[in-house]
Design a protein around this motif. Structure first.
Motif, PDB file in Angstrom:
ATOM      1  N   LEU A  52       0.804  -1.221   0.000  1.00  0.00           N
ATOM      2  CA  LEU A  52       0.000   0.000   0.000  1.00  0.00           C
ATOM      3  C   LEU A  52       0.838   1.272   0.000  1.00  0.00           C
ATOM      4  O   LEU A  52       0.469   2.255  -0.645  1.00  0.00           O
ATOM      5  N   ALA A  53       1.968   1.265   0.680  1.00  0.00           N
ATOM      6  CA  ALA A  53       2.826   2.453   0.686  1.00  0.00           C
ATOM      7  C   ALA A  53       3.367   2.739  -0.722  1.00  0.00           C
ATOM      8  O   ALA A  53       3.427   3.901  -1.153  1.00  0.00           O
ATOM      9  N   GLU A  54       3.726   1.685  -1.440  1.00  0.00           N
ATOM     10  CA  GLU A  54       4.212   1.854  -2.811  1.00  0.00           C
ATOM     11  C   GLU A  54       3.095   2.332  -3.725  1.00  0.00           C
ATOM     12  O   GLU A  54       3.310   3.187  -4.592  1.00  0.00           O
ATOM     13  N   ILE A  55       1.908   1.775  -3.541  1.00  0.00           N
ATOM     14  CA  ILE A  55       0.758   2.183  -4.355  1.00  0.00           C
ATOM     15  C   ILE A  55       0.453   3.656  -4.099  1.00  0.00           C
ATOM     16  O   ILE A  55       0.190   4.425  -5.033  1.00  0.00           O
ATOM     17  N   ARG A  56       0.499   4.058  -2.842  1.00  0.00           N
ATOM     18  CA  ARG A  56       0.242   5.453  -2.482  1.00  0.00           C
ATOM     19  C   ARG A  56       1.237   6.376  -3.186  1.00  0.00           C
ATOM     20  O   ARG A  56       0.858   7.379  -3.790  1.00  0.00           O
ATOM     21  N   ALA A  57       2.512   6.019  -3.110  1.00  0.00           N
ATOM     22  CA  ALA A  57       3.553   6.851  -3.731  1.00  0.00           C
ATOM     23  C   ALA A  57       3.359   6.933  -5.247  1.00  0.00           C
ATOM     24  O   ALA A  57       3.477   8.014  -5.839  1.00  0.00           O
ATOM     25  N   LEU A  58       3.062   5.812  -5.878  1.00  0.00           N
ATOM     26  CA  LEU A  58       2.847   5.806  -7.332  1.00  0.00           C
ATOM     27  C   LEU A  58       1.623   6.620  -7.726  1.00  0.00           C
ATOM     28  O   LEU A  58       1.635   7.333  -8.733  1.00  0.00           O
TER      29      LEU A  58
END
Length: 139
Positions: free
Chosen positions: A86-92
């Motif tokens: 989720l943190a990666e998805i948020r950043a993307l």
């Protein structure tokens, strides 16, 4: 699943006496934005699992979008969903300046959307562990 049981599961009929309530997850109005975020951040496996063909309800639930996920798809889907970061998805999503369902920048709804995605991940994992299918509806 019979039309009567589908009507009950979707909340349009009373639960038959002695019948246990099924587990359910309320994702409020986040469905379309969850799909947009998954698609827009390249989470193809999770997006494909969730975005199954839609049936449209009849009778008391006319116009309701119904999605059915059989147990085998739930097992596959739970694996794809558990791989999400989720943190990666948020950043993307922020980097790619994704927009929400209404075309506004997703930033103000992103935490809301991801919290509901987290609910879906947990719900699918539990359903897969129980060998259950899932019925989903949006109106």
């Amino acid at each position: 699943m019979t039309p009567e049981s589908l009507s009950w599961v979707l909340g349009y009929a009373e639960n038959p006496p002695g019948n246990p309530e099924p587990p359910w997850a309320d994702i409020d109005k986040a469905w379309e934005d969850i799909l947009r975020v998954l698609d827009g951040t390249g989470q193809d496996a999770a997006y494909t699992v969730l975005d199954v063909d839609v049936e449209f309800g009849e009778g008391p639930y006319a116009g309701v979008e119904i999605r059915r996920y059989p147990p085998d798809l739930v097992r596959t889907g739970a694996t794809a969903l558990s791989a999400l970061r989720l943190a990666e998805i948020r950043a993307l999503a922020l980097e790619r300046e994704l927009t929400d369902y209404d075309g506004d920048p997703i930033e103000y709804l992103l935490d809301y959307t991801l919290s509901h995605l987290e609910t879906i991940i947990r719900f699918w994992r539990e359903a897969a562990e129980s060998g259950e299918g899932i019925v989903s509806s949006t109106s």
